[in-house]
Design an enzyme around this catalytic site. Sequence first.
Site, PDB file in Angstrom:
ATOM      1  N   CYS A 174       0.814  -1.213   0.000  1.00 36.53           N
ATOM      2  CA  CYS A 174       0.000   0.000   0.000  1.00 36.53           C
ATOM      3  C   CYS A 174       0.841   1.253   0.000  1.00 36.53           C
ATOM      4  O   CYS A 174       1.582   1.507   0.930  1.00 36.53           O
ATOM      5  CB  CYS A 174      -0.907  -0.007   1.209  1.00 36.53           C
ATOM      6  SG  CYS A 174      -0.237  -0.916   2.584  1.00 36.53           S
ATOM      7  N   ILE A 175       0.739   2.019  -1.073  1.00 33.58           N
ATOM      8  CA  ILE A 175       1.487   3.273  -1.202  1.00 33.58           C
ATOM      9  C   ILE A 175       0.477   4.404  -1.329  1.00 33.58           C
ATOM     10  O   ILE A 175      -0.415   4.308  -2.143  1.00 33.58           O
ATOM     11  CB  ILE A 175       2.388   3.257  -2.464  1.00 33.58           C
ATOM     12  CG1 ILE A 175       3.335   2.071  -2.439  1.00 33.58           C
ATOM     13  CG2 ILE A 175       3.116   4.565  -2.589  1.00 33.58           C
ATOM     14  CD1 ILE A 175       4.387   2.109  -1.380  1.00 33.58           C
TER      15      ILE A 175
END
Lengths: 419, 105
Positions: B104-105
């Site tokens: 998750c960015i």
Amino acid sequence: MVKRVVILGGGTGGTLTANRLRRVYSDTEIEIAVIDQDDCHVYQPGLLFVPFGLAHAEDIVRPRGRQFHHGIDYVKSAIDHVDLETNSVQLTDGSTLGYDVLVIASGAVLVPEETDGLVGPGWMEKVFTFYSPEGAAALGAALSRFDGGRLVVNVVDMPIKCPVAPLEFCFLADWYFCERGIRDEVQLTYVTPLDGAFTKPIASQRLAGMLADKRVELVTEFNTGEVDGKGGRLIAYDGREVGFDLAVVIPLHSGAAYVGRSPGLGDSLNFVPTDEHTLQSHAAPNVFVIGDAANVPASKAGSVTHFEGEVLVENVRRYLAGESLDASFDGHTNCFIETGFHKALLIDFDYETEPLPGHYPSSVGLPLLAESRLNHLGKLMFESFYWHGLLPGRDIPGISSAMPTAGKRPAAANVSRKD
Amino acid sequence: MSTSTIANIDVELNNEGFFVDPDQWTVDMVSELALREGIEELTDAHWQVIRFMRSEYLAKGTGPTVRVLGKTSGVSIKELYQLFPKGPAKVAAKIAGIPKPRGCI
């Protein structure tokens, strides 16, 4: 001998790469061909505004072919696969195109069919997405008919394009229903698989505070396994449910399908494993990747693609000249976050530094992590720069590819701010 | 960061309970780590996922996310949640002694 650079995808990354390369090389040095399956270049940041009647879907789409400088060959065809062994691209019309350097710029695609029930009963009636021009327009019609109830905004899973856009949708929905005088009749809920409002801690805290201020309920660590459009329910893999009258879902994303059909090119989600600093693919030394198609640990966002452009073109030049690559992309990302009521927030970060408060690009500049009218104007003005500056491959005066630190306040990082 | 004793060996865990140094992990720690996550009995399927997480991390430098696990581990996402109800990727990563999957960015 003339070298050939083939670029797959004529969106943000493919267009700015082609135009920048054309400026570096004459036609007698390299040929440039860009392949895309359609002639519709969507200004994707504009999609957010369509459901609220602030933009029209047809106004944010322009012909791809018109965005290229002279001397760039634009081929309209779908891609069957890339053959890394023979350095060639097989098109679906049966023709084959050889390359000396391949640039993959085919972005990310929506795969709503990967979530049970999402495209089943209720899709485009009670369940929408604003991540496509058709979806955004259809959602606009549904919003104008919506006169109360529970509106749920759901991110199914990361990665998604522009990770702040779903939050912006919530902020604009709050403004939109206030304007219509029915805010008290609408319950807004943001449902995310993350453990907070956003991925980066300081910005996450700030954005969670803004959701609370705007009366948007936050549901975290919700991994949507099924969407029951008819019954109006999101169902998580762990059994939790969130009910809705209208759902705005950001579907799962993958890389382009041809990547999956190209042996040795992509990962299990069809993104292309890529060196995060040089933008050279791990698949082959003469294959480079820009934008959402890459699996680098940066946001899938136009600003990242823009900042990557300079490094990518320089590395293609170095590769063709037999020089070692310039490993300089730092993951620089810059996003305006529309917060409604004619204001916006700005965040700026890279691989190492999370979004911090302060000013951008230096101590005299736009406020960071704080709402202002100036940021809202910046967001609106950006559309013109996109077509006339970014795609043609121009740099913005004073804005470099590398992330600036001058106006930022790391010391304030541990202090919880509430303006 | 804190030090915990697992299978009689001191290891460093970060604030969220992930291994700071995956080299400190040994296979003897698995049952105790699982118990900490509320899993009392490890089935073959649990082991399959834990081994897969570990080998993917060693090969690629990051553990797979739930979606990738569902596509590549041979165990469907529904089954993964039955095995690790509190979140397959996170819990299996903790038990496999690897950092939090970087999805998750």
